[in-house]
Design a protein around this motif. Structure first.
Motif, short mmCIF file in Angstrom:
data_model
loop_
_atom_site.label_atom_id
_atom_site.label_comp_id
_atom_site.label_asym_id
_atom_site.label_seq_id
_atom_site.Cartn_x
_atom_site.Cartn_y
_atom_site.Cartn_z
N TYR A 213 5.98 -8.54 3.43
CA TYR A 213 4.69 -7.86 3.52
C TYR A 213 4.13 -7.81 4.82
O TYR A 213 4.21 -8.65 5.72
N GLN B 108 -5.79 1.91 7.79
CA GLN B 108 -4.92 0.79 7.60
C GLN B 108 -3.60 1.38 6.58
O GLN B 108 -3.67 2.58 6.04
N LYS C 147 -6.84 -9.97 6.92
CA LYS C 147 -7.14 -8.90 7.41
C LYS C 147 -8.68 -8.69 7.84
O LYS C 147 -9.16 -8.64 8.79
N ASN D 143 -0.46 -1.01 4.23
CA ASN D 143 0.46 -2.15 4.13
C ASN D 143 1.82 -1.61 3.79
O ASN D 143 2.20 -0.35 3.70
N ASP E 242 0.68 -5.81 6.94
CA ASP E 242 -0.55 -5.28 6.80
C ASP E 242 -1.05 -4.77 8.20
O ASP E 242 -0.84 -5.83 9.17
N ILE F 27 -1.06 -10.36 -2.29
CA ILE F 27 -1.34 -9.06 -1.99
C ILE F 27 -2.71 -8.59 -2.41
O ILE F 27 -3.42 -7.74 -1.93
#
Length: 419
Positions: A258, A249, A291, A251, A260, A283
């Motif tokens: 933003y 992952q 997520k 971001n 993700d 965030i």
């Protein structure tokens, strides 16, 4: 090959290209144009740090894994004059002092990827944006994706960029993105649909629709942190294990956008979440739940329980701000009484009370360094104000009123000593 995407519109959003830039480097490595363990200096003669010994030791692999030994603590790139090209960013690093020997510590440092972008430009003979377009975006049919070196260029080229938002006290409001350098560490403007095409590359061992873009070995290398370090970072991805599942992952954070992105390589799921808002409480607390919830829904077919209320956050910050301002005003109104009691109040108590009044100002002034201690990243005051307007407004109001209050009390103490 499976993926999940989420987007409120099909307009373009800002996204971070760490993982995209890694693929650019991977393609050049596979073509034999660069070697991961060759010093950067051999490709960029102008690459020079404040320490010549460290300069000669930094390799392409170190840059990709953020183990170059450079850190925001010694070179706060957000506080430096903003470059307009990757070449200018490389030139600015002659002021950067290493905090560790290359290959010994992980420090997330955006200019590492700016240097990589410049290596791609020099070795390929193309601009970084053109290389990404011709070698990644076009072959993967990411037709609505492009790279911009500066935010001004992004707005100029992207005619359908979404309106970004900030948020204060749980109330979102539209705001333009900060103008500045994006370089090789940010600047990919994309859509969730296009990002899904890119994620297939990572869920299918480098193969997309019958074409092998990268070898399985190269993909595996990108998904594995350096074994000699206790680092979670693998060439553009943070590698974690949650409920027995490997998750890659990363971001992407701009001031009003933003992103993700997550990949479950074993389950062959990819998730791209693009938001037209960027604010610290979301965030930190809310957006990761989306997520995590999608991962749980895809793998277990269950929904996670709700655990964070952004409205409660907004109400709490509003109350703290109101209480802080009320207490500061109350203290100002009691100044005359405080002056009358100076003669009978112990000096240590007077000193402590004045120091306490100035404490919000000290916190505001020290905020970039306090954040740096907690996150190993240094941000400018403008970035911090946009990331958490309500928190900074609360502290700033208390700091301003406290400074007036404290200054008047210091003057009163000085007059008292003269009399």
């Amino acid at each position: 090959m499976r993926y999940a995407v989420a987007n409120s519109t099909l307009r373009n959003h800002g996204a971070i290209p760490k993982y995209v830039g890694t693929k650019a480097a991977g393609l050049i490595v596979e073509a034999g144009q660069i070697d991961l363990d060759t010093p950067v200096k051999q490709y960029l003669s102008e690459f020079t740090l404040a320490d010549n010994k460290t300069t000669d030791q930094v390799t392409i692999r170190h840059l990709l894994n953020h183990t170059s030994g450079l850190s925001d603590r010694s070179f706060s790139e957000s506080l430096q004059p903003q470059p307009t090209t990757n070449a200018e960013r490389v030139d600015s690093l002659h002021q950067a002092h290493p905090v560790a020997a290359p290959g010994t510590q992980f420090h997330y440092f955006n200019p590492n990827y700016d240097v990589l972008a410049r290596v791609v430009e020099v070795v390929s003979g193309q601009s970084f944006a053109e290389y990404l377009r011709s070698h990644i975006f076009t072959p993967l049919q990411m037709s609505r994706t492009f790279h911009a070196t500066t935010m001004a260029e992004a707005y100029q080229r992207g005619d359908r960029i979404a309106t970004g938002h900030l948020m204060a006290f749980a109330i979102p409001f539209a705001a333009p993105e900060l103008s500045g350098y994006l370089g090789g560490n940010a600047g990919v403007i994309s859509t969730a649909e296009d990002m899904a095409k890119y994620l297939i590359l990572h869920t299918n061992k480098g193969r997309v629709e019958g074409t092998q873009f990268l070898t399985p070995d190269s993909i595996a290398l990108m998904h594995k942190p350096p074994p000699q370090l206790k680092s979670p970072y693998a060439m553009g991805w943070f590698v974690t294990t949650e409920n027995g599942r490997t998750i890659l992952q990363h971001n992407g954070i701009l001031s009003v956008f933003y992103t993700d992105v997550a990949v479950l390589p074993n389950e062959k799921y990819g998730i791209a979440l693009l938001y037209s808002i960027s604010t610290m409480p979301l965030i930190a607390f809310a957006l990761p739940q989306i997520k995590t919830g999608l991962i749980q829904l895809l793998t277990e077919q269950t929904f996670p329980p709700d655990s964070f209320s952004i409205n409660l956050w907004g109400i709490s910050l509003a109350m703290l701000t109101a209480i802080g301002v009320a207490l500061a005003i109350r203290s100002l109104l009691h100044l005359s009484q405080w002056k009358r009691n100076i003669h009978t109040t112990p000096k240590w108590q007077i000193i402590l009370s004045i120091a306490w009044i100035f404490s919000p100002l000290i916190v505001v002034l020290a905020m970039p360094w306090l954040v740096g201690i907690m996150s190993d990243r240094i941000f400018s005051y403008m970035q911090l104000f946009r990331a958490m307007p309500d928190v900074m407004l609360w502290l700033s109001l208390c700091a301003g009123l406290g400074s007036i209050n404290g200054t008047m009390r210091l003057i009163a103490c000085a007059n008292n000593r003269q009399s």
